[in-house]
Design an enzyme around this catalytic site. Sequence first.
Site, mmCIF file in Angstrom:
data_model
loop_
_atom_site.group_PDB
_atom_site.id
_atom_site.type_symbol
_atom_site.label_atom_id
_atom_site.label_comp_id
_atom_site.label_asym_id
_atom_site.label_seq_id
_atom_site.Cartn_x
_atom_site.Cartn_y
_atom_site.Cartn_z
ATOM 1 N N LYS A 1 0.856 -1.187 0.000
ATOM 2 C CA LYS A 1 0.000 0.000 0.000
ATOM 3 C C LYS A 1 0.892 1.236 0.000
ATOM 4 C CE LYS A 1 -1.784 3.047 2.013
ATOM 5 N NZ LYS A 1 -1.805 4.534 1.668
ATOM 6 N N GLY B 1 6.428 5.608 8.511
ATOM 7 C CA GLY B 1 5.564 6.777 8.546
ATOM 8 C C GLY B 1 5.614 7.468 9.891
ATOM 9 N N THR C 1 0.652 7.205 13.844
ATOM 10 C CA THR C 1 0.084 6.149 13.012
ATOM 11 C C THR C 1 0.710 4.811 13.366
ATOM 12 O OG1 THR C 1 -0.224 7.745 11.227
ATOM 13 C CG2 THR C 1 -0.383 5.419 10.641
ATOM 14 N N GLU D 1 9.169 1.875 11.146
ATOM 15 C CA GLU D 1 10.214 2.899 10.995
ATOM 16 C C GLU D 1 9.496 4.239 11.078
ATOM 17 O OE1 GLU D 1 12.208 5.688 10.092
ATOM 18 O OE2 GLU D 1 12.169 5.103 7.975
ATOM 19 N N CYS E 1 12.725 11.657 8.004
ATOM 20 C CA CYS E 1 12.678 11.246 9.406
ATOM 21 C C CYS E 1 14.048 11.287 10.051
ATOM 22 C CB CYS E 1 12.064 9.851 9.528
ATOM 23 S SG CYS E 1 12.852 8.624 8.493
ATOM 24 N N GLU F 1 8.443 16.528 15.714
ATOM 25 C CA GLU F 1 8.925 16.390 14.340
ATOM 26 C C GLU F 1 8.143 17.329 13.419
ATOM 27 O OE1 GLU F 1 10.269 12.685 11.566
ATOM 28 O OE2 GLU F 1 8.225 12.626 12.299
#
Length: 493
Positions: free
Chosen positions: A174, A227, A231, A249, A283, A384
């Site tokens: 996905k 992501g 989430t 991750e 990230c 972040e």
Amino acid sequence: MIEVKSIIDGEEVKSDQYYYRECPYDTEKTVTKAHVANVEDLKRAIDTARDVFDNNRYNWVSDYKQRDRILFKISEKIREESQTFIELLVNEIGMPLRQARAHVNAAADIFEYYAGFGAKLYGNMKFLPNGDLIQLVKEPVGVVGAITPWNFPLTQSARKIAPALAVGCVVVWKPASYASAISYHLAKVIMGSGIPKGVVNVVFGPGEKIGSELVKDSKVDKISFTGETTTGKGIMQEASKNIKRVSLELGGKNPFILFKDANINQAIKGLMYGMFRNAGQACGATTRLIVEESIASEVEKAVVNAVKKLKIGNPNLEDTDVGPVVSKSQENKVLSYIDIGIKEGYKLLIGGKKVTSTELEKGYFIEPTVFSNVDNKSKIAQEEIFGPVLVIMYFRSEDDAVSIANDVIYGLTASIWTNDYRKALRISRMIKAGSIWINDAYTQPSEGLWGGYKQSGIGRELGLQGIEDFVEVKMLYTNVNDAYTHFKQVYKE
């Protein structure tokens, strides 16, 4: 405009629903029309993958030589199609040309690295003191649900798909909606490699529907997700209901620790790369500059001068350093954090606004922004931002530097700059992060690893560790000498 369709059991799937993707550097341009899959499409993709794996269709699980040949072919085809991938990266997510070129090469490297692992994945065996034999056998985990992000869509997908295929897993993928055309082209390259139908199935659609159902489905053995941390927490919670394997991750708020004995000129170059590549949408970006107090003024001036030299502009141009952020919502998010920094009274050294020059007014461009003398407890130092915003803090001692560096919920990367290698090793031992660069920043070789401590995730990608996340280990115990002496603990003749 590219039309994107899901691919299930080797066949493209159309839909009556679409979503459109605008070009982030010229929002009047539409670059992608993507067919939105429904839950029934996803279920069919999962059932197809389940059948391929459980019945070893095409000898996929057992024939590692076939898998190795296909991974090599994918790598070759990515390089052959590099120009198309570069154009898609520039137009769909706004990645500057030079960075896009390196990104494509890195994705090809990952597939190439894992090609050959199928033939080299060994278990272990050992004779016990009583003469019996134990064998530890590594087997593929099964059906893998791969959920990938938009910021580095090729490498992040390669890190999941390549090792999964290498060990004999099958994949339901996905991709992120913002990067649907890029992901679709990678899927077409994979399908053109000779890979059997149904080994990789690609389903496009929103995360709250397609991603969520992929995580919930009991026929999926493992979820590999890259992501945002919130989430990731939701995925972990949902996966716990049937103890589904997960690797996550997630986010980072990464320190760049600069000592006075470092090569300041080289350090500033490393900082610009580590912080502002892909407009800070990374990230692993080194978003917190933690500088020794005695050189603070010198470093701040050097940072401002370096930022002034960065060219913000059309990502199609060879000399562009900083492109747009990916979307209007991302632009609003980044600007809101900048506003918080200004309202909280931190010194704005440079930047701080949306770019409004005529040639860039149609895009989501934000000036590279630097705040100094920032409290590490503040929102802009703790959360972040995922945009071109750097915060500067100061330290007096090694312990002080380590304390500031570790005082966040994340632990993904860190960069340490000093000419004293013993000091660098001392600091690196104390920093809680999965990747630590010494006198370097944001390098990610296929041979290394990627993943984080604390709320930056679970598991590792790349290198040998990247294989381990897609295997189960089974013990086979063989009674060799017919002694059965341990049976007497319960059963006595």
